[in-house]
Design an enzyme around this catalytic site. Structure first.
Site, PDB file in Angstrom:
ATOM      1  N   ASN A 153      -8.455  11.505   5.840  1.00  0.00           N
ATOM      2  CA  ASN A 153      -7.690  10.829   4.803  1.00  0.00           C
ATOM      3  C   ASN A 153      -8.158  11.402   3.475  1.00  0.00           C
ATOM      4  OD1 ASN A 153      -6.435   9.050   3.022  1.00  0.00           O
ATOM      5  ND2 ASN A 153      -7.941   7.432   3.335  1.00  0.00           N
ATOM      6  N   GLY A 154      -7.252  12.038   2.732  1.00  0.00           N
ATOM      7  CA  GLY A 154      -7.633  12.604   1.451  1.00  0.00           C
ATOM      8  C   GLY A 154      -6.974  13.951   1.214  1.00  0.00           C
TER       9      GLY A 154
ATOM     10  N   HIS B 190      19.497  -0.612 -27.328  1.00  0.00           N
ATOM     11  CA  HIS B 190      18.992   0.688 -27.766  1.00  0.00           C
ATOM     12  C   HIS B 190      19.162   1.727 -26.651  1.00  0.00           C
ATOM     13  CE1 HIS B 190      17.294  -0.734 -31.568  1.00  0.00           C
ATOM     14  NE2 HIS B 190      16.980  -1.832 -30.896  1.00  0.00           N
TER      15      HIS B 190
ATOM     16  N   LYS C 214       9.942  -3.947  -7.376  1.00  0.00           N
ATOM     17  CA  LYS C 214      10.092  -4.492  -6.026  1.00  0.00           C
ATOM     18  C   LYS C 214      11.408  -4.037  -5.409  1.00  0.00           C
ATOM     19  CE  LYS C 214       6.755  -5.416  -5.212  1.00  0.00           C
ATOM     20  NZ  LYS C 214       5.946  -5.179  -6.340  1.00  0.00           N
TER      21      LYS C 214
ATOM     22  N   GLU D 294       8.202  -5.647 -12.985  1.00  0.00           N
ATOM     23  CA  GLU D 294       7.752  -5.888 -11.611  1.00  0.00           C
ATOM     24  C   GLU D 294       8.932  -6.180 -10.693  1.00  0.00           C
ATOM     25  OE1 GLU D 294       5.347  -6.609  -8.229  1.00  0.00           O
ATOM     26  OE2 GLU D 294       5.176  -5.354 -10.018  1.00  0.00           O
TER      27      GLU D 294
ATOM     28  N   TRP E 270       0.164   9.702   5.863  1.00  0.00           N
ATOM     29  CA  TRP E 270       1.030   9.789   4.689  1.00  0.00           C
ATOM     30  C   TRP E 270       0.884  11.215   4.198  1.00  0.00           C
ATOM     31  CZ3 TRP E 270       0.850  10.950  -0.525  1.00  0.00           C
ATOM     32  CH2 TRP E 270       1.925  10.512  -1.291  1.00  0.00           C
TER      33      TRP E 270
ATOM     34  N   ARG F 186      -0.919   2.123   5.571  1.00  0.00           N
ATOM     35  CA  ARG F 186      -1.530   3.174   4.762  1.00  0.00           C
ATOM     36  C   ARG F 186      -0.751   4.488   4.844  1.00  0.00           C
ATOM     37  NH1 ARG F 186      -6.689   1.862   3.252  1.00  0.00           N
ATOM     38  NH2 ARG F 186      -7.089   4.050   2.793  1.00  0.00           N
TER      39      ARG F 186
ATOM     40  N   GLU G 210      11.227  -0.291  -4.556  1.00  0.00           N
ATOM     41  CA  GLU G 210      10.291   0.017  -3.473  1.00  0.00           C
ATOM     42  C   GLU G 210      10.879  -0.240  -2.093  1.00  0.00           C
ATOM     43  OE1 GLU G 210       5.721  -0.752  -4.720  1.00  0.00           O
ATOM     44  OE2 GLU G 210       6.996  -2.524  -4.762  1.00  0.00           O
TER      45      GLU G 210
ATOM     46  N   LYS H  13       0.200   1.849   1.157  1.00  0.00           N
ATOM     47  CA  LYS H  13      -0.367   0.681   0.489  1.00  0.00           C
ATOM     48  C   LYS H  13      -1.501   1.051  -0.455  1.00  0.00           C
ATOM     49  CE  LYS H  13      -0.816  -3.748  -0.185  1.00  0.00           C
ATOM     50  NZ  LYS H  13       0.234  -4.458  -0.922  1.00  0.00           N
TER      51      LYS H  13
ATOM     52  N   CYS I 293      -3.878   7.895   4.179  1.00  0.00           N
ATOM     53  CA  CYS I 293      -3.705   7.818   5.628  1.00  0.00           C
ATOM     54  C   CYS I 293      -4.642   6.752   6.192  1.00  0.00           C
ATOM     55  CB  CYS I 293      -4.021   9.164   6.258  1.00  0.00           C
ATOM     56  SG  CYS I 293      -3.093  10.540   5.546  1.00  0.00           S
TER      57      CYS I 293
END
Length: 615
Positions: A101-102, A511, A492, A488, A75, A27, A495, A610, A2
């Site tokens: 935050n936590g 495979h 992207k 990557e 968040w 965040r 996300e 983030k 957060c």
């Protein structure tokens, strides 16, 4: 994960808090809230949704007067995103307000004990438990707010950055941290509190970063006092000058931060090697490496720990370090590392990679590695971050603030730093010939202009995006150095566009994944001329024979793949080892345009944040 903001001083607090929340919204952005003290009482407004929703509601719901305020953008961890679970939370008396935050891991037994003592709870959050625990300690023991916070925090297990306000002590805010970042901006007769420095950069360039298990009582017209939470001992505040400016955290005319950050890559890669890479004289000078060169040279192995995009950069580094310096490398998910009882010795070097320098899993892995006697080297982007302080040595990237949740320029600057480390070690060990060493230095120096050239694929990337924006699935294939780039690229797309995508080594396609290929399946193949080109061409032919739609990233002038692929994106040529710095660019652009065309929130994709500051 957060974002928290606080202000105490002589200015109107509300506009500072709201602007700060907008800058911290990367965040977390599923709900937001604000508390203001108007000189008589504290006022709270909060809502599910974004900070813009809060702003609209607060303007209609409460008086926005006052020079003391706190704000939160969330968040969700405990409790679904809704108005009631949003922060700030008040104690049962209504006297205390908290933002957090936590995660408080032992909140359930604490909550049961508080219920037995007559406390009631409106939300499902662990944070409401904490604020009532503080109030209970305050009442039971007759303590001032600061001491009550300290006593309460010694009873909790978890991670936190908190701000607590008591309307009966209206000249102070108490703040504390363990595991989650907290910065205090120091101005003229005013203080700013935030998860990072972006909310107060235009007001002051002086900041104090609290260390783990520290708390501070931020008072008007009084010097700041920092104490250890465990034993109440005083800590001398260390004020440092901020390394960012306001321009860096604005969009600069781009539609989204992500697009701005994609286009910043030529400059930030150059910034990352500037002063470190001297191609004409054959020198790489990195203080963190030079000061600890023997640790690297005599290491039995190098362990790289990271999460997400940083983990992909670590995979590239595994190829580069083993190729250049001939040192065994293992790459680990930080989130799994400490839970499998890893074998670590004093002869190991651990490289921890994190954009924010606050990633909770990576910090936990660092602490374990240090306990086992390993030398820990950090690679991160944020000066003064927790990882930069916890590690034995390190190197900063110079990407500048990365606001878009989907990482772009952090990835390429991390690879730049890690490649320079590999080259410096190769030089010291003599594992590269002089001619190859100088060639790589010269090629690395040319990467920024080649990235700028790769950015010219924006138009073709946009055209291809329009064709495949409604796809349900996508495969990304690469070999060697470009297998991590395939991972990557798939990340992207997942996300920011919410399209299911997977990255694979190209040879692994048969495979299992080849069963998915049909005329509806787009397959992105990274096929530069350097590397395992002929093998990748064979994989493309296998896809073609099953009617898959092929989007190929090829070296400019390629003929063979062009004849097979449905679409090609041409990039400038560079060596195989440095190609990830180039091949990733069109994949970033492709994901960006698909997400925009699908109407997704590019900078703030759903369910993500983030900086992952909780495990």
């Amino acid at each position: 994960m957060c974002g928290i903001v606080g202000y105490i001083g002589h200015r109107a607090a509300y506009p500072i808090v709201i602007k700060g929340l907008k800058r911290l919204e990367y965040r977390g952005y599923d709900s937001a809230g604000v508390m203001l003290y108007d000189g008589v009482d504290l006022k709270v407004s909060k809502t599910k949704g974004k900070v813009s929703d809060l702003e609209e509601r607060a303007n209609n719901e409460i008086s926005t007067n006052g020079t003391i305020g706190m704000g939160h953008t969330r968040w969700a961890t405990h409790g679904v995103p809704n108005d009631v679970n949003s922060h700030p939370h008040l104690s049962n008396s209504g006297n205390l307000a908290i933002i957090h935050n936590g995660i408080i891991e032992n909140y359930e037994p604490l909550k049961k004990e508080l219920i037995n003592r007559g406390y009631t709870f409106k939300s499902d959050t662990d944070t409401e438990v904490l604020v009532n625990l503080i109030e209970d300690v305050q009442k039971k023991d007759g303590l001032k707010l600061g001491k009550a916070v300290q006593v309460a925090l010694n009873q909790v297990v978890g991670a936190y950055a908190i701000c607590v306000f008591d309307k009966n002590k209206p000249d102070e805010i108490v703040v504390a941290r363990l595991g989650s970042p907290l910065a205090i901006g120091v101005g003229e007769n005013e203080y700013f509190i935030a998860s990072d420095a972006s909310p107060f950069i235009e007001y002051t360039s002086n900041a104090i970063y609290l260390e783990d298990e520290e708390m501070a009582i931020v008072r008007l017209h009084k010097p700041l006092k920092i104490r250890k939470i465990k034993d109440d001992s005083l800590v001398d505040p260390y004020v440092q000058e901020l390394q960012m400016n306001l321009e860096q955290i604005e969009k600069g005319g781009y539609d989204h931060f992500m697009l701005k950050e994609i286009y910043e890559q030529p400059n930030v890669i150059k910034d990352t090697y500037r002063g470190r890479l001297h191609a004409t004289t054959g020198l790489i000078q990195m203080a963190g490496v030079e000061d600890n060169i023997e640790k690297f040279l005599y290491a039995d192995r190098i362990l790289i720990i990271a999460c997400g995009t940083s983990w992909h950069a670590g995979l590239v580094a595994e190829y580069v370090i083993e190729e250049f310096a001939r040192i065994p490398v293992e790459v680990e998910y930080a989130s799994e590392f400490r839970y499998r009882n890893p074998i670590i010795t004093s002869k190991d070097v651990v490289i921890a990679i994190s954009q924010s320098g606050e990633t909770a899993d990576t910090l936990a892995a660092i602490k374990l590695a240090k306990q086992k006697g390993a030398f820990v080297f950090g690679v991160c982007n944020v000066v003064g971050s927790s990882i930069s302080r916890e590690t034995n040595g390190g190197a900063y990237t110079h990407a500048g603030p990365e606001i878009g949740v989907a990482s772009t320029k952090a990835f390429t600057t991390q690879i730049t730093v890690l490649t320079m480390i590999a080259l410096r070690l190769a030089k010291a060990k003599g594992t590269l010939s002089n001619s190859d060493y100088f060639r790589y230095l010269q090629e690395l120096e040319l990467i920024p202009e080649k990235v700028a050239e790769a950015l010219q694929t924006n138009a073709i990337s946009k055209e291809i995006a329009a064709i495949y924006k409604d796809a349900s699935n996508c495969l990304y294939l690469g070999r060697g150095y470009n297998f991590p780039v395939a991972l990557e690229g798939a990340l992207k797309l997942k996300e920011i566009s919410y399209i299911h995508a997977e990255g694979y080594p190209a040879a692994e396609m048969k495979h299992g994944p080849i069963a998915l290929i049909d005329e509806k399946m787009p397959v992105v193949v990274i096929a530069p001329k350097q590397g395992h080109y002929d093998k990748v061409v064979s994989n493309i032919q296998e896809i073609k024979s099953r009617s898959g739609k092929i989007i190929a990233i090829v070296t400019k002038g390629d003929i063979q793949v062009k004849e097979l692929a449905d679409h090609v994106i041409e990039i400038p040529e560079t060596s195989d080892a440095l190609s990830p710095l180039i091949t990733t660019i069109p994949l970033q652009l492709l994901s960006y345009h698909i997400a925009v065309m699908r109407g997704c929130n590019v900078d703030q994709p759903r369910n993500l944040a983030k900086s992952v500051t909780v495990e």
